[in-house]
Design an enzyme around this catalytic site. Structure first.
Site, PDB file in Angstrom:
ATOM      1  N   GLN A  11       1.029  -1.415   0.038  1.00  0.00           N
ATOM      2  CA  GLN A  11       0.124   0.187   0.190  1.00  0.00           C
ATOM      3  C   GLN A  11       1.015   1.327   0.041  1.00  0.00           C
ATOM      4  O   GLN A  11       1.843   1.158   0.763  1.00  0.00           O
ATOM      5  CB  GLN A  11      -0.962   0.106   1.245  1.00  0.00           C
ATOM      6  CG  GLN A  11      -2.007   0.942   1.044  1.00  0.00           C
ATOM      7  CD  GLN A  11      -3.204   0.717   1.889  1.00  0.00           C
ATOM      8  OE1 GLN A  11      -3.081  -0.491   2.641  1.00  0.00           O
ATOM      9  NE2 GLN A  11      -4.032   1.631   2.422  1.00  0.00           N
ATOM     10  N   SER A  91       4.620  -6.129   2.860  1.00  0.00           N
ATOM     11  CA  SER A  91       3.228  -5.997   3.573  1.00  0.00           C
ATOM     12  C   SER A  91       2.397  -6.491   2.854  1.00  0.00           C
ATOM     13  O   SER A  91       2.311  -7.660   2.521  1.00  0.00           O
ATOM     14  CB  SER A  91       3.009  -4.533   3.872  1.00  0.00           C
ATOM     15  OG  SER A  91       1.755  -4.566   4.695  1.00  0.00           O
ATOM     16  N   LEU A  92       1.153  -5.924   2.186  1.00  0.00           N
ATOM     17  CA  LEU A  92       0.098  -6.424   1.390  1.00  0.00           C
ATOM     18  C   LEU A  92       0.717  -7.127   0.348  1.00  0.00           C
ATOM     19  O   LEU A  92       0.328  -7.992  -0.182  1.00  0.00           O
ATOM     20  CB  LEU A  92      -0.624  -5.094   1.147  1.00  0.00           C
ATOM     21  CG  LEU A  92      -1.504  -5.524  -0.411  1.00  0.00           C
ATOM     22  CD1 LEU A  92      -2.587  -6.075   0.111  1.00  0.00           C
ATOM     23  CD2 LEU A  92      -1.797  -4.262  -1.244  1.00  0.00           C
ATOM     24  N   ARG A 116      -9.167  -7.765   4.609  1.00  0.00           N
ATOM     25  CA  ARG A 116      -8.041  -7.234   5.391  1.00  0.00           C
ATOM     26  C   ARG A 116      -8.013  -5.919   5.594  1.00  0.00           C
ATOM     27  O   ARG A 116      -7.669  -5.186   6.557  1.00  0.00           O
ATOM     28  CB  ARG A 116      -6.457  -7.889   4.762  1.00  0.00           C
ATOM     29  CG  ARG A 116      -5.548  -7.428   5.344  1.00  0.00           C
ATOM     30  CD  ARG A 116      -4.039  -7.805   4.787  1.00  0.00           C
ATOM     31  NE  ARG A 116      -2.860  -7.658   5.331  1.00  0.00           N
ATOM     32  CZ  ARG A 116      -2.110  -6.836   4.991  1.00  0.00           C
ATOM     33  NH1 ARG A 116      -2.369  -5.632   4.072  1.00  0.00           N
ATOM     34  NH2 ARG A 116      -0.835  -6.418   5.551  1.00  0.00           N
ATOM     35  N   HIS A 202       1.159  -2.406  11.481  1.00  0.00           N
ATOM     36  CA  HIS A 202       2.419  -2.985  11.531  1.00  0.00           C
ATOM     37  C   HIS A 202       2.652  -2.728  12.984  1.00  0.00           C
ATOM     38  O   HIS A 202       3.913  -2.744  13.299  1.00  0.00           O
ATOM     39  CB  HIS A 202       3.278  -2.921  10.692  1.00  0.00           C
ATOM     40  CG  HIS A 202       3.038  -3.737   9.334  1.00  0.00           C
ATOM     41  ND1 HIS A 202       3.059  -5.032   9.104  1.00  0.00           N
ATOM     42  CD2 HIS A 202       2.877  -2.745   8.060  1.00  0.00           C
ATOM     43  CE1 HIS A 202       2.679  -5.268   7.918  1.00  0.00           C
ATOM     44  NE2 HIS A 202       2.419  -3.998   7.278  1.00  0.00           N
ATOM     45  N   GLN A 251       1.928 -10.648  10.673  1.00  0.00           N
ATOM     46  CA  GLN A 251       2.400  -9.752   9.684  1.00  0.00           C
ATOM     47  C   GLN A 251       1.694  -8.451  10.152  1.00  0.00           C
ATOM     48  O   GLN A 251       2.347  -7.323  10.083  1.00  0.00           O
ATOM     49  CB  GLN A 251       2.103 -10.056   8.196  1.00  0.00           C
ATOM     50  CG  GLN A 251       2.795  -9.233   7.335  1.00  0.00           C
ATOM     51  CD  GLN A 251       1.760  -8.795   6.235  1.00  0.00           C
ATOM     52  OE1 GLN A 251       0.829  -8.198   6.554  1.00  0.00           O
ATOM     53  NE2 GLN A 251       2.414  -9.430   4.975  1.00  0.00           N
TER      54      GLN A 251
END
Length: 317
Positions: A11, A91-92, A116, A202, A251
């Site tokens: 993102q 991440s994503l 998510r 996060h 995560q």
């Protein structure tokens, strides 16, 4: 045959017009975009091609949009018999890596990242959590300063993305981030830049979302990966379905160890690290970690053609 890693953006790499060129030039991509709109019950393509930017930046749209472009380009490459030897994502982007490695189907993944995004937005009151990029401080200096803020003020502020030397993102309560901005400048940071995100991603503040994501993942078929994926949480290779599921849950509230992932990829002695999807953020980070590493960035027909030509150079016809 060349040895390549596919890495996938997260993102922040979304932009108006993303994917438009591949939809125009590849029927396969057109079909995948149509399927995504149908699966989500949202005109995602419209947000991606026309905006408004506010709608595309919305977490529930940005996450499936990024996965869609990355997965479509991966499929285009597959038609050219080009497959990664190893994958990773920021991440994503880890979900795009899992699709590429055949651990999760595209159909399940796009619905999963849409959910998510919802869970991440709902996990913490809007406006009460923030993130900021810290430039010019090393990890140990940063951790020491943040520990002082937590002890003295009781605010949560933690490492979120360890991107490359001198570029680390922090995450926490709005008050914690505001305190950190001043404290880190005193500690020698060149700049501390608040990020335009909707929550403290996060960080431990995402644990409520992680618990709900665990339930969502229980309803998704996860397979052993066909090629290794470097996980965000551990910066180590993972292939087993059970480990993949556990790491996706962790995560959400753990730091993204991207610098270590790239260092590990460099050790693989690859011919190239290939950023697959919207933007050029990850390629830039790779160059900051190892400027000798060959990179490609694929987001339109011209860049795909150039990469395919390089990959197939010298092959017998």
């Amino acid at each position: 045959m060349k040895k390549v890693a596919f890495i996938y953006p997260g993102q922040g790499s979304q932009s108006i017009g993303m994917g438009q060129d591949i939809v125009k030039n590849y029927p396969l991509a057109r079909d995948m975009f149509r399927k995504a709109d149908d699966l989500l019950g949202v005109d995602l393509s419209e947000f991606m091609f026309q905006g408004p930017e506010e709608s595309l930046t919305h977490t529930v749209h940005a996450q499936p949009a990024l996965l869609l472009v990355s997965s479509a380009i991966t499929e285009i490459l597959k038609q050219e018999n080009i497959l990664p030897n190893v994958t990773a994502g920021h991440s994503l982007g880890e979900y795009s890596a899992l699709v590429a490695a055949k651990a999760i189907s595209f159909e399940d993944a796009i619905k999963l990242v849409h959910k998510r995004g919802q869970l991440m937005e709902e996990a913490f009151p809007k406006g009460k959590g923030k993130m900021a990029a810290v430039l010019g401080l090393q990890k140990d200096q940063l951790e020491e300063a943040l520990a002082g803020i937590r002890e003295k003020n009781g605010e949560i502020v933690e490492l979120a993305n360890i991107n490359c030397p001198g570029q680390i993102v922090i995450s926490g309560t709005s008050e914690g981030i505001e305190l950190a901005i001043n404290k880190l400048k005193e500690a020698g940071a060149k700049r501390v830049l608040p990020l335009n995100v909707s929550g403290p991603f996060h960080s431990s503040l995402m644990k409520p979302a992680a618990s709900k994501l665990d339930n969502e993942l229980s309803n998704v078929e996860i397979n052993d990966a066909h090629v290794p994926i470097f996980a965000n949480v551990t910066a180590a290779k993972v292939k087993s379905a059970d480990s993949i599921k556990d790491l996706l849950v962790e995560q959400l509230y753990s730091p993204v160890r991207f610098e270590e992932i790239i260092e590990a990829l460099v050790e693989e002695e690859l011919d190239a690290i290939v950023e697959v999807g919207s933007g050029k953020v990850l390629s830039g980070l790779v160059k900051k970690i190892d400027r000798k590493q060959k990179t490609f960035q694929l987001q339109d027909k011209a860049s795909i053609d150039s990469f395919v030509e390089w990959y197939k150079e010298g092959e017998e016809i």
